[in-house]
Design an enzyme around this catalytic site. Structure first.
Site, mmCIF file in Angstrom:
data_model
loop_
_atom_site.group_PDB
_atom_site.id
_atom_site.type_symbol
_atom_site.label_atom_id
_atom_site.label_comp_id
_atom_site.label_asym_id
_atom_site.label_seq_id
_atom_site.Cartn_x
_atom_site.Cartn_y
_atom_site.Cartn_z
ATOM 1 N N ASP A 64 88.593 44.536 -20.469
ATOM 2 C CA ASP A 64 88.879 43.257 -21.779
ATOM 3 C C ASP A 64 87.475 43.698 -22.757
ATOM 4 O O ASP A 64 86.226 43.924 -22.125
ATOM 5 C CB ASP A 64 88.761 41.589 -22.291
ATOM 6 C CG ASP A 64 88.646 41.060 -21.783
ATOM 7 O OD1 ASP A 64 87.584 41.636 -21.643
ATOM 8 O OD2 ASP A 64 89.255 39.812 -21.509
ATOM 9 N N SER A 65 87.990 43.324 -24.074
ATOM 10 C CA SER A 65 85.894 44.104 -24.745
ATOM 11 C C SER A 65 85.405 42.245 -25.358
ATOM 12 O O SER A 65 84.208 43.002 -25.448
ATOM 13 C CB SER A 65 86.723 44.505 -25.797
ATOM 14 O OG SER A 65 87.121 43.929 -26.581
ATOM 15 N N GLY A 66 86.218 41.365 -24.650
ATOM 16 C CA GLY A 66 85.185 39.826 -25.555
ATOM 17 C C GLY A 66 85.231 39.508 -26.483
ATOM 18 O O GLY A 66 85.338 38.664 -26.907
ATOM 19 N N GLY A 67 86.257 40.696 -27.107
ATOM 20 C CA GLY A 67 86.986 39.921 -28.570
ATOM 21 C C GLY A 67 86.910 38.803 -28.506
ATOM 22 O O GLY A 67 87.496 37.782 -30.016
ATOM 23 N N PHE A 68 87.718 38.395 -27.621
ATOM 24 C CA PHE A 68 89.122 37.421 -27.851
ATOM 25 C C PHE A 68 88.698 36.194 -27.440
ATOM 26 O O PHE A 68 88.816 34.899 -28.007
ATOM 27 C CB PHE A 68 90.794 37.669 -26.605
ATOM 28 C CG PHE A 68 91.177 37.042 -26.874
ATOM 29 C CD1 PHE A 68 92.609 36.655 -27.923
ATOM 30 C CD2 PHE A 68 91.393 36.269 -25.578
ATOM 31 C CE1 PHE A 68 93.166 36.205 -27.757
ATOM 32 C CE2 PHE A 68 92.666 34.820 -25.967
ATOM 33 C CZ PHE A 68 93.193 34.793 -27.162
ATOM 34 N N ASP B 116 87.995 44.666 -30.820
ATOM 35 C CA ASP B 116 88.473 44.113 -32.510
ATOM 36 C C ASP B 116 88.789 42.437 -32.746
ATOM 37 O O ASP B 116 88.014 42.049 -31.847
ATOM 38 C CB ASP B 116 90.595 43.950 -31.685
ATOM 39 C CG ASP B 116 90.586 43.187 -30.262
ATOM 40 O OD1 ASP B 116 90.218 43.015 -30.127
ATOM 41 O OD2 ASP B 116 92.307 43.102 -30.207
ATOM 42 N N GLN C 23 96.930 46.252 -33.723
ATOM 43 C CA GLN C 23 96.811 44.874 -34.816
ATOM 44 C C GLN C 23 97.432 44.274 -35.844
ATOM 45 O O GLN C 23 98.230 45.656 -36.174
ATOM 46 C CB GLN C 23 95.658 43.839 -35.352
ATOM 47 C CG GLN C 23 94.576 44.382 -34.130
ATOM 48 C CD GLN C 23 94.449 42.475 -33.232
ATOM 49 O OE1 GLN C 23 95.639 41.966 -33.141
ATOM 50 N NE2 GLN C 23 93.924 42.669 -32.046
ATOM 51 N N GLY D 39 96.920 40.204 -29.889
ATOM 52 C CA GLY D 39 97.097 38.899 -31.432
ATOM 53 C C GLY D 39 97.951 39.310 -31.150
ATOM 54 O O GLY D 39 98.767 38.154 -31.871
ATOM 55 N N ASP E 281 98.869 41.230 -18.499
ATOM 56 C CA ASP E 281 98.127 41.041 -17.979
ATOM 57 C C ASP E 281 97.974 39.161 -18.728
ATOM 58 O O ASP E 281 98.676 39.308 -19.610
ATOM 59 C CB ASP E 281 96.607 40.866 -17.958
ATOM 60 C CG ASP E 281 96.098 40.284 -19.361
ATOM 61 O OD1 ASP E 281 96.197 41.152 -20.404
ATOM 62 O OD2 ASP E 281 95.194 39.139 -19.827
#
Lengths: 379, 379
Positions: free
Chosen positions: A93-97, A147, A192, A219, A269
């Protein structure tokens, strides 16, 4: 050995689809469940068991790994596949969450998000370009755009602002990825827009204008009901290209997975199989079983004598109950393995059913069996 | 399938011996290391890994199992082999040692020991007859007499009193065992006497007059130095019959095992491989390695590329270090497995060396390798 990212649709059955994603580290059969290896480890479970359960791919968390052991260290050690000893496909994942859910003192600007590390309190900046760089250092087969994810319910204005920022970040991620990623790797965009379908549509269209290798629905599973989530999935999936994979992030229960597959989702996931396993909850053909319940203390039956999973066949419910009552970690490990097999078998069944054009029956029978057997044997 | 307990001496090399113990659930090759499954689980390790490591037999704790899930429940579920899913030999201790070390408010009388359960505060009585009964309900292949173990250093009078009480309990255990145990099971006596060799000799002789299937050295590894322990082992072993197995309880480090084998011991149990594994300490041919040490953070080498243990070959030191730094339980599990393999391979090497008449060389070379490699690579 090397094969560039591609997606091949094998069959569709209503909105449900089955296919194959090729990656530089192997093939992922879809619909696919991707176990979560937050810190480069699927909690409490040996890789060999994750693989034997049927996982083609695992997910690792950029946020955690960039803080510890750091992406640079993983790269120096040959990348995430070599580092964790998993030679098969990996998605990051991008780390944003996690920045939104774990970090304190975060500040979102047009340029980036800055946050205080939950480990040592250091201030860390994560920009779209850095998110792509970190995932490149990790060497994942599939990377995600950075995101901003908004927790539901939220004001429409706030949802719109975050969605639009995420689009601008998507474009910057795409540019950074094109300039740096090794050939054959994939980058996914993230739709999103919260629970507002006009915003979702705007997001989906704009992402396709940028052009990604696959599209995620982000989201979701952030506080809304299952009904709301499935409605959004059902309306959003048709906005995405047929010939590319669709990924529903962070979802979910076995029922969520079947319902989302029915609506056209290809990838999932979730920490649920391992987290619930550690807490004593087993997913089985007979529904969910809470092994800590006193009724299992004298039950010599295995969780499922016909399961493909050795742990579900070879240990009695009484023994598993005893392990949890005694605080033995082996209990959580065994139930995590049971659940990982169950999730993989559920997806394998879905793939066969879709290929045979009988997915609706498969879904209905699976739900029926959960209900029926739950009355008789579980709890 | 069924075979009664027996011991066959295959070869001796100086005082060191190799042989085979037959039991109703299979053969135990000696010298044997028996992993400890305190609560019917080898902590954090799947039975399949315990077996693959080379364990012929595991030890389970009577004290823990009589309190939870209770011996009666285990018996109703078919005995310990069926309950825990380990169809191979099992040895149980008598519960005496844990009563002394874990239970509060214990009272020792001629009749029995009464103690307050550490789980629920209930008062529980354990007599020699009850210790035999509980082990019969558990269904272990080898049972131990109830004894009273004194922590060293202690007054000679106190050591003598406990040793004499243990002898009277040994006789009562033998009588109870003859009247109740299924055919083919074994009962071992336990030599007590602390660090007083006259008391040890008196204990060893009296136990042989009663007559047991094997003899243990008890009351060691309870606070004395390694030198004191090995002296007692070296002087006590020759007091025991050549044609029966000798078991050194609760010992020890790899060095302890080799030294005790050299002095004629056949069987060992210890929590060290799993406890140290959970704490980040790996036993290897190169000596002990503390994987939490910062020097391992960037080390791509496996613990031992030539090990028979997959976990020692397939994961880098950097990854194992990361798992411990990140609090991932998989780290403790992997190092426990590494250590269980190491202990089993150490004993397998001892068996071969004794059979070939070169045990002294084997012991010397093993110590030499620990020292040599430790200088270069570990820490």
């Amino acid at each position: 050995m090397y094969e560039p990212f591609s997606f091949r649709l094998i069959a569709a059955d209503g909105a449900a689809r089955t296919g194959e994603i090729a990656t530089p580290h192997g093939v992922v059969r879809t619909p696919a469940f991707m176990p979560v290896g937050t810190q480069a480890s699927i909690k409490g479970v040996h890789h060999a068991d994750v693989r034997a359960a049927g996982a083609d791919i695992v997910l690792a968390n950029t946020y955690h790994l960039m803080l510890r052991p750091t992406a640079e260290r993983v790269a120096a050690l040959g990348g995430l596949h070599a580092f964790m000893g998993w030679p098969h496909p990996i998605i990051t994942d991008s780390g944003g969450f996690q920045v939104m859910s774990l970090a304190a003192l975060r500040k979102v600007t047009e340029q980036s998000v800055t946050f205080r590390s939950h480990l040592d309190g250091a201030m860390v900046e994560l920009s779209p370009e850095r998110a792509v760089e970190v995932q490149g250092l990790l060497g994942s087969d599939i990377a995600m755009q950075l995101d901003e994810c908004v927790r539901l319910p939220a004001e429409r204005g706030e949802i719109a602002r975050a969605m639009e920022l995420s689009l601008r970040w998507a474009e910057r991620c795409k540019r950074a990825f094109e300039n740096s990623a090794p050939a054959g790797r994939a980058l996914f965009g993230i739709v999103q827009g919260g629970d507002d379908m006009k915003l979702r549509e705007q997001s989906a269209r704009a992402l396709q204008d940028i052009g990604f290798d696959g599209y995620a629905l982000g989201g979701l599973a952030v506080g809304e009901t299952q009904e709301v989530m499935l409605n959004i999935v059902g309306e959003s999936a048709p906005m995405l290209p047929v010939e590319q994979p669709r990924y529903l992030m962070g979802v979910g229960t076995p029922a969520d997975l079947l319902e989302a597959v029915a609506r056209g989702v290809d990838m999932f996931d979730c920490v649920l199989p391992t987290r619930n396993g550690r807490h004593g909850l087993a997913f089985t053909r007979f529904g969910a079983i809470n092994i800590k319940n006193a009724r299992h203390a004298d039950d010599p039956r295995p969780l499922d004598a016909e399961s493909r999973c050795p742990a579900a066949r070879e240990f009695s419910r009484a023994y598993l109950h005893h392990l949890f009552r005694s605080g033995e970690a082996l209990g959580g490990t065994l139930l995590s393995i049971v659940n990982l097999y169950y999730y993989q078998d559920l997806m394998a069944g879905a793939r066969s059913a879709i290929a045979a054009g009988r997915f609706d029956d498969y879904r209905a029978q699976t739900f029926e069996q959960w209900r029926e057997k739950a009355d008789r044997t579980s709890g």
